[in-house]
Every structure is written in structure tokens, then in C-alpha cells.
Scaffold this motif. Sequence first.
Motif, short mmCIF file in Angstrom:
data_model
loop_
_atom_site.label_atom_id
_atom_site.label_comp_id
_atom_site.label_asym_id
_atom_site.label_seq_id
_atom_site.Cartn_x
_atom_site.Cartn_y
_atom_site.Cartn_z
N LEU A 145 7.08 8.71 -5.29
CA LEU A 145 6.83 9.99 -4.80
C LEU A 145 7.40 10.94 -5.85
O LEU A 145 8.69 11.20 -5.79
CB LEU A 145 7.01 10.34 -3.53
N ASP A 146 6.68 11.36 -6.67
CA ASP A 146 7.11 12.25 -7.85
C ASP A 146 8.09 11.43 -8.47
O ASP A 146 7.76 10.33 -9.27
CB ASP A 146 7.81 13.44 -7.55
N GLN A 147 9.41 11.69 -8.41
CA GLN A 147 10.67 10.84 -8.95
C GLN A 147 11.39 9.84 -8.29
O GLN A 147 12.10 9.36 -8.55
CB GLN A 147 11.31 11.77 -9.96
N ASP A 148 11.13 10.20 -7.08
CA ASP A 148 11.57 9.35 -5.94
C ASP A 148 11.28 7.79 -5.70
O ASP A 148 9.86 7.73 -5.58
CB ASP A 148 11.77 10.16 -4.86
N GLU A 149 11.94 6.81 -5.77
CA GLU A 149 11.49 5.55 -5.74
C GLU A 149 11.70 5.12 -4.38
O GLU A 149 13.00 5.30 -3.65
CB GLU A 149 12.17 4.84 -6.77
N LEU A 150 10.76 4.47 -3.79
CA LEU A 150 11.02 3.65 -2.34
C LEU A 150 10.69 2.01 -2.53
O LEU A 150 9.60 1.95 -3.26
CB LEU A 150 10.11 4.15 -1.29
N SER A 151 11.59 1.20 -2.30
CA SER A 151 10.85 -0.11 -2.35
C SER A 151 10.26 -0.38 -0.95
O SER A 151 10.77 -0.50 0.04
CB SER A 151 12.52 -0.89 -2.38
N ILE A 152 9.14 -0.67 -0.86
CA ILE A 152 8.09 -0.91 0.06
C ILE A 152 7.49 -1.96 -0.48
O ILE A 152 6.78 -2.18 -1.16
CB ILE A 152 7.31 0.23 0.19
N PHE A 153 7.40 -3.10 0.42
CA PHE A 153 6.60 -4.26 0.41
C PHE A 153 5.59 -4.19 1.38
O PHE A 153 5.83 -4.03 2.66
CB PHE A 153 7.43 -5.40 0.61
N GLY A 154 4.52 -4.55 1.18
CA GLY A 154 3.28 -4.41 1.93
C GLY A 154 2.13 -4.57 1.27
O GLY A 154 1.97 -5.05 0.06
N ARG A 155 1.00 -3.67 2.02
CA ARG A 155 -0.35 -3.81 1.28
C ARG A 155 -0.84 -2.34 1.20
O ARG A 155 -0.20 -1.47 2.01
CB ARG A 155 -1.34 -4.56 2.23
N TYR A 156 -1.54 -2.08 0.50
CA TYR A 156 -2.07 -0.64 0.17
C TYR A 156 -3.61 -0.76 -0.34
O TYR A 156 -4.41 -1.72 -0.64
CB TYR A 156 -1.35 0.34 -0.89
N SER A 157 -4.39 0.20 0.03
CA SER A 157 -5.60 0.75 -0.45
C SER A 157 -6.04 2.08 -0.77
O SER A 157 -5.29 2.93 -0.31
CB SER A 157 -6.58 0.10 0.54
N VAL A 158 -6.76 2.32 -1.78
CA VAL A 158 -7.19 3.51 -2.25
C VAL A 158 -8.55 3.75 -1.76
O VAL A 158 -9.30 3.04 -2.29
CB VAL A 158 -6.98 3.96 -3.73
N ARG A 159 -8.95 4.99 -1.16
CA ARG A 159 -10.25 5.15 -0.75
C ARG A 159 -10.88 6.07 -1.86
O ARG A 159 -10.31 6.41 -2.68
CB ARG A 159 -10.26 6.15 0.57
N LEU A 160 -12.26 6.20 -1.76
CA LEU A 160 -13.19 6.72 -2.47
C LEU A 160 -12.56 8.27 -2.81
O LEU A 160 -12.65 8.85 -3.83
CB LEU A 160 -14.55 6.70 -2.16
#
Length: 87
Positions: free
Chosen positions: A9-24
Amino acid sequence: MAQITRLFLDQDELSIFGRYSVRLDQTIVIEPVRQLTETTFKRIMDTKPTISKIRIKNPDVKPFLEYPGPYTFKRVHGVLVFTRSVS
């Protein structure tokens, strides 16, 4: 849904394991395997009310996937929803 291992998120890193989707409409939905703690969620909300760029690390794709913002986000039943704001 594709897999996610890291989220910037900008320059901040988060280690997140999971699933994602991007809508139209460029809304990004992330379903983490483990939910974020309340402390982590509040810290992000306080420091990043508006996010100018989101980068996602997908283990199947070499470069980071990049989505220019601005974005705002909320948590709905443990799922993170990043909505594109009107600039």
C-alpha cells in the motif's frame, strides 16, 4: 481467484497470504487465509486513509501487479475491499 503473497500500500508492505480478484471497475477484493488483527487494521486505517498505489505479488506472475489509485478500503467480514476513489 488468484493467489497473493504480498501487498504493498504505497510503500508499506504487508505479508498477506490468500486470494484476490480485481473487478472491472478496478475494485480489489482480498480474502486473506488469516484475518488481519484489529490492531493491524486500525494502524492501516489511521496511517493510510487514502492509498495512491497498490501493488500485489502473485506467485504465478513475475513482476508486481500495479494498480494506480487513489483507493480507499474497508473490511467486510474479514475480506479487504479496496475501492477506487474519484480523484
